[in-house]
Design a protein around this motif. Structure first.
Motif, PDB file in Angstrom:
ATOM      1  N   HIS A 223      37.123  19.420 -24.358  1.00 24.10           N
ATOM      2  CA  HIS A 223      37.359  18.231 -24.984  1.00 24.10           C
ATOM      3  C   HIS A 223      37.216  18.447 -26.504  1.00 24.10           C
ATOM      4  CE1 HIS A 223      37.697  16.110 -21.426  1.00 24.10           C
ATOM      5  NE2 HIS A 223      36.264  16.515 -20.820  1.00 24.10           N
ATOM      6  N   PRO A 295      51.109  22.266 -25.616  1.00 24.74           N
ATOM      7  CA  PRO A 295      51.000  21.308 -24.362  1.00 24.74           C
ATOM      8  C   PRO A 295      51.707  21.890 -23.107  1.00 24.74           C
ATOM      9  CG  PRO A 295      51.328  20.121 -26.295  1.00 24.74           C
ATOM     10  CD  PRO A 295      51.493  21.462 -26.776  1.00 24.74           C
ATOM     11  N   ALA A 299      49.735  22.628 -19.741  1.00 19.61           N
ATOM     12  CA  ALA A 299      50.183  22.006 -18.217  1.00 19.61           C
ATOM     13  C   ALA A 299      50.539  23.148 -17.402  1.00 19.61           C
ATOM     14  CB  ALA A 299      51.615  21.216 -18.629  1.00 19.61           C
ATOM     15  N   TYR A 303      46.134  21.902 -16.957  1.00 19.14           N
ATOM     16  CA  TYR A 303      45.318  21.194 -17.962  1.00 19.14           C
ATOM     17  C   TYR A 303      46.211  20.125 -18.609  1.00 19.14           C
ATOM     18  CZ  TYR A 303      41.068  24.251 -17.151  1.00 19.14           C
ATOM     19  OH  TYR A 303      40.277  24.665 -16.379  1.00 19.14           O
ATOM     20  N   ASP A 304      45.707  18.988 -18.805  1.00 14.13           N
ATOM     21  CA  ASP A 304      46.434  17.732 -19.491  1.00 14.13           C
ATOM     22  C   ASP A 304      45.960  17.773 -21.264  1.00 14.13           C
ATOM     23  OD1 ASP A 304      47.478  15.542 -20.356  1.00 14.13           O
ATOM     24  OD2 ASP A 304      46.728  14.304 -18.575  1.00 14.13           O
ATOM     25  N   ALA A 305      47.163  17.893 -21.744  1.00 11.69           N
ATOM     26  CA  ALA A 305      46.948  17.881 -23.287  1.00 11.69           C
ATOM     27  C   ALA A 305      46.664  16.519 -23.976  1.00 11.69           C
ATOM     28  CB  ALA A 305      48.169  18.664 -23.928  1.00 11.69           C
ATOM     29  N   SER A 306      46.767  15.604 -23.086  1.00 12.26           N
ATOM     30  CA  SER A 306      46.216  14.338 -23.490  1.00 12.26           C
ATOM     31  C   SER A 306      44.700  14.043 -23.489  1.00 12.26           C
ATOM     32  CB  SER A 306      47.072  13.275 -22.860  1.00 12.26           C
ATOM     33  OG  SER A 306      46.748  13.114 -21.458  1.00 12.26           O
ATOM     34  N   VAL A 307      44.175  14.981 -22.539  1.00 15.44           N
ATOM     35  CA  VAL A 307      42.495  15.003 -22.494  1.00 15.44           C
ATOM     36  C   VAL A 307      41.974  16.059 -22.928  1.00 15.44           C
ATOM     37  CG1 VAL A 307      40.770  14.719 -20.606  1.00 15.44           C
ATOM     38  CG2 VAL A 307      43.178  13.822 -19.937  1.00 15.44           C
ATOM     39  N   SER A 309      41.955  19.745 -25.356  1.00 18.28           N
ATOM     40  CA  SER A 309      42.801  20.954 -26.183  1.00 18.28           C
ATOM     41  C   SER A 309      42.076  22.096 -25.972  1.00 18.28           C
ATOM     42  CB  SER A 309      42.874  20.313 -27.687  1.00 18.28           C
ATOM     43  OG  SER A 309      41.720  19.895 -28.228  1.00 18.28           O
TER      44      SER A 309
END
Ligand code: DAH
Length: 353
Positions: A223, A295, A299, A303-307, A309
């Motif tokens: 995070h 991103p 993916a 892993y989710d790039a909105s959550v 990095s």
């Protein structure tokens, strides 16, 4: 032997002469038989005493006995001398000269590339990274697609690849595919702090490129990871490996698998930053590529790039080793010339890194 008859005197002289030249035990032995054996000269003479008139027999008997005794003594003495001489010669031959310099054992040592790689690994393992490995014969998906390099993308030209006879397989052109494999193995767990050293292949061959070379890949996901984490980690790593005095700079760049992308330069070792042939008059030498993980790449690893990095980097071990050991030709590292390699025995005061 004045008191003896002239025969005895001659016998003694003859005996003594032979005894003096006897050099070993067999010579003594045969002399003993010759005089004192069953048919020996003296034994026979003593047997013949019986034929002498009684009054001569006593005196002659005493004389012969005396002669016999002297011969036995002389033989024993010479025999002991020979024993001592033999043993002394034996000991002399075996004598150990404690003042002779010893023969130093040949000590094996690690190859400069291994040392360079371990220096990098040591620093990053202390920062909490863990080692991951991937296959050298890799699928095109892991080597290209998953890293946001689609088929036909111009970036594939950047890396002239060795393809193998199996469809869709290549000799990996970089260690970046291990990023995807490591993310998949982590199955969404955080943080991801992965170090992937390994051999890679490209169709290059000149003073600064070999068709096979080594890279170390790094990947951090968590995070709130930002560009400052990238800069801090890489600057610390390079300072630890190359020394506090080295200067670093980041230049913006382009890689399909990172956005933004940066390249890191260090001051040229050959000229100290003034500008020379090695650094093409810039004073700087590029040492690694890096950036914030794209991103699409996150993916592909699950892993989710909105959550979350992350940042990634890839560096060439040969270039770092050349700088570390002051080499001007990359090919020295692959010629396995023992005279070249043995110079590194004393590197760092004999410490084997
Ligand atoms: N894979 C790149 C190469 O072989 C090096 C690299 C650049 C790796 C940027 C990275 C990165 O992980 O983020 O040239």
């Amino acid at each position: 032997m004045q008191s003896k008859t002239s025969t005895d005197g001659r016998w003694w002289d003859w005996f003594e002469e032979t005894l003096r030249t006897a050099r070993d035990l067999p010579a003594i032995q045969s002399l003993r038989y010759q005089w004192l054996g069953k048919r020996g000269q003296l034994t026979v003479a003593m047997k013949e005493l019986a034929q002498l008139p009684a009054e001569q027999r006593r005196l002659r008997g005493q004389q012969l006995n005396q002669l016999r005794q002297r011969m036995v003594e002389a033989l024993d003495i010479r025999q002991r001398e020979i024993d001592i001489e033999t043993e002394a010669a034996l000991l002399n031959g075996e004598r150990l000269d404690m003042t002779m310099p010893g023969r130093p054992p040949r000590v094996g040592l690690l190859h400069p590339l291994t040392r360079a790689r371990r220096r990098i690994e040591d620093v990053l393992l202390r920062m909490g990274f863990s080692l991951h490995y991937g296959p050298q014969v890799e699928s095109e998906w892991y080597n290209f697609e998953a890293l946001n390099i689609p088929a036909g993308h111009p970036a594939r030209d950047m890396q002239d690849s060795f393809f193998v006879d199996v469809p869709n397989m290549v000799l990996r052109t970089h260690t970046s595919p291990v990023q995807i494999r490591a993310m998949q193995q982590h199955q969404g767990r955080l943080p991801v702090k992965v170090l992937a050293p390994g051999v890679v292949y490209r169709r290059d061959d000149d003073a600064t490129h070999t068709p096979m070379f080594q890279q170390v890949e790094g990947l951090v996901i968590d995070h709130g990871i930002g560009l400052a984490d990238l800069k801090g980690t890489l600057t610390t790593m390079v300072r630890e490996v190359l020394g506090e005095r080295v200067e670093t700079r980041f230049r913006s760049s382009y890689f399909p698998f990172t956005e933004p992308s940066v390249e890191m330069d260090v001051t040229c070792a050959a000229c100290g930053g003034v500008g020379c042939r090695t650094c093409k008059a810039t004073g700087w030498v590029e040492i690694l590529g890096s950036g914030m993980v794209h991103p699409v790449v996150l993916a592909n690893g699950g892993y989710d790039a909105s959550v979350v990095s992350g940042f990634a980097f890839g560096l060439g071990i040969e270039r770092l080793a050349m700088r570390l050991f002051g080499l001007d030709d990359l090919r020295l590292l692959y010629q396995n010339d023992l005279q070249f390699l043995q110079q590194f025995i004393r590197w760092e005061g004999g410490r084997q890194a």
